[in-house]
Design a protein around this motif. Structure first.
Motif, mmCIF file in Angstrom:
data_model
loop_
_atom_site.group_PDB
_atom_site.id
_atom_site.type_symbol
_atom_site.label_atom_id
_atom_site.label_comp_id
_atom_site.label_asym_id
_atom_site.label_seq_id
_atom_site.Cartn_x
_atom_site.Cartn_y
_atom_site.Cartn_z
ATOM 1 N N LEU A 36 41.315 -33.576 13.986
ATOM 2 C CA LEU A 36 42.016 -35.112 14.326
ATOM 3 C C LEU A 36 42.220 -35.614 12.577
ATOM 4 N N THR A 37 42.871 -34.932 12.294
ATOM 5 C CA THR A 37 43.913 -34.995 11.050
ATOM 6 C C THR A 37 44.974 -34.490 11.487
ATOM 7 N N PRO A 38 46.026 -35.475 10.545
ATOM 8 C CA PRO A 38 47.347 -34.786 10.607
ATOM 9 C C PRO A 38 47.831 -33.581 10.291
ATOM 10 N N ARG A 39 48.696 -33.188 10.923
ATOM 11 C CA ARG A 39 49.718 -32.513 10.250
ATOM 12 C C ARG A 39 50.210 -32.639 9.199
ATOM 13 N N ARG A 40 50.183 -31.538 8.087
ATOM 14 C CA ARG A 40 50.745 -31.497 7.240
ATOM 15 C C ARG A 40 52.510 -30.343 7.144
ATOM 16 N N HIS A 41 53.488 -30.429 7.052
ATOM 17 C CA HIS A 41 53.960 -29.686 6.180
ATOM 18 C C HIS A 41 54.587 -29.919 4.996
ATOM 19 N N GLN A 42 54.808 -29.250 4.309
ATOM 20 C CA GLN A 42 55.437 -29.611 2.651
ATOM 21 C C GLN A 42 56.409 -28.393 2.406
ATOM 22 N N SER A 43 57.867 -28.339 2.034
ATOM 23 C CA SER A 43 58.281 -27.022 1.279
ATOM 24 C C SER A 43 59.695 -27.607 0.795
ATOM 25 N N GLY A 44 59.342 -27.631 -1.037
ATOM 26 C CA GLY A 44 60.199 -28.174 -1.709
ATOM 27 C C GLY A 44 59.719 -29.647 -2.117
ATOM 28 N N MET A 46 60.070 -32.136 0.308
ATOM 29 C CA MET A 46 60.070 -32.160 1.071
ATOM 30 C C MET A 46 57.973 -31.898 1.996
ATOM 31 N N ASP A 47 58.138 -33.599 2.304
ATOM 32 C CA ASP A 47 56.162 -33.293 2.645
ATOM 33 C C ASP A 47 56.597 -34.552 3.812
ATOM 34 N N TRP A 48 55.591 -34.409 4.757
ATOM 35 C CA TRP A 48 55.520 -35.028 5.969
ATOM 36 C C TRP A 48 54.193 -34.863 6.435
ATOM 37 N N SER A 49 53.523 -36.214 7.485
ATOM 38 C CA SER A 49 52.569 -35.901 8.081
ATOM 39 C C SER A 49 52.761 -35.968 9.356
ATOM 40 N N GLY A 50 52.069 -35.029 10.068
ATOM 41 C CA GLY A 50 52.724 -34.934 11.695
ATOM 42 C C GLY A 50 51.746 -35.300 12.911
ATOM 43 N N ARG A 51 51.275 -34.993 13.699
ATOM 44 C CA ARG A 51 50.429 -35.583 15.210
ATOM 45 C C ARG A 51 49.869 -34.868 14.702
ATOM 46 N N ILE A 52 48.741 -35.010 14.882
ATOM 47 C CA ILE A 52 46.940 -34.245 14.544
ATOM 48 C C ILE A 52 47.424 -33.086 14.761
ATOM 49 N N SER A 53 46.150 -32.104 14.178
ATOM 50 C CA SER A 53 46.805 -30.476 14.685
ATOM 51 C C SER A 53 45.929 -30.096 15.840
ATOM 52 N N LYS A 54 44.752 -30.383 16.445
ATOM 53 C CA LYS A 54 44.622 -30.531 17.554
ATOM 54 C C LYS A 54 43.460 -29.108 17.088
ATOM 55 N N CYS A 55 43.007 -28.582 16.801
ATOM 56 C CA CYS A 55 42.139 -27.093 16.160
ATOM 57 C C CYS A 55 40.800 -27.765 16.578
ATOM 58 N N GLY A 56 40.350 -26.973 16.695
ATOM 59 C CA GLY A 56 38.414 -27.314 17.010
ATOM 60 C C GLY A 56 38.604 -27.036 18.428
ATOM 61 N N ASP A 57 37.446 -27.663 19.071
ATOM 62 C CA ASP A 57 36.713 -28.350 20.382
ATOM 63 C C ASP A 57 37.596 -29.201 21.422
ATOM 64 N N ARG A 58 38.458 -29.057 21.828
ATOM 65 C CA ARG A 58 39.169 -30.274 22.844
ATOM 66 C C ARG A 58 38.343 -31.347 23.615
ATOM 67 N N ASP A 59 36.937 -30.339 24.143
ATOM 68 C CA ASP A 59 36.679 -31.517 24.748
ATOM 69 C C ASP A 59 35.562 -32.531 23.647
#
Length: 127
Positions: A36-44, A46-59
């Protein structure tokens, strides 16, 4: 668990999925565990937050989202959690507010479970 919007099915699924409340060092780690936390993409630079990571239990993530939706739309009892979710809904939209509220509900459930207390909306801490 007496959190607004959370019923017996959500509470039992939460307890069954997480199994041991001591497995997380901080209560905020539950949000990341459930995706339930946003994905992070960091490179140099550039730093942006994406959609939720959807890890873990889907139900369980779906159940928490449904509990947050109930909190925002159906619950009439005033609480700081509901007030926060409604203000966020005005700024960011319903779906983003529901995901953020689902994460916060998971954190509150973890704190309640770990301490063995009952939800008191007037004592709600900033989670």
């Amino acid at each position: 668990m007496t959190v607004p919007g959370v019923g017996p099915v959500v509470a039992l699924s939460f307890a069954a999925t997480l199994d041991d409340p001591g497995r997380f060092r901080r209560a905020k780690d539950v949000g990341a565990f459930l995706g339930l936390t946003p994905r992070r993409h960091q490179s140099g630079d550039m730093d942006w937050s994406g959609r939720i990571s959807k890890c873990g239990d889907r139900d369980l993530r779906r159940l928490l989202y449904a509990a947050a939706t109930t909190l925002i739309t159906q619950v009439r009892k005033p609480s700081p959690l509901r007030t926060w979710a409604l203000r966020l809904q005005e700024r960011k939209g319903f779906k983003k507010a529901a995901v953020a509220a689902a994460r916060k509900i998971a954190i509150v459930l973890m704190c309640i479970w770990r301490d063995g207390t009952v939800f008191n909306p007037t004592q709600e801490a900033n989670a």
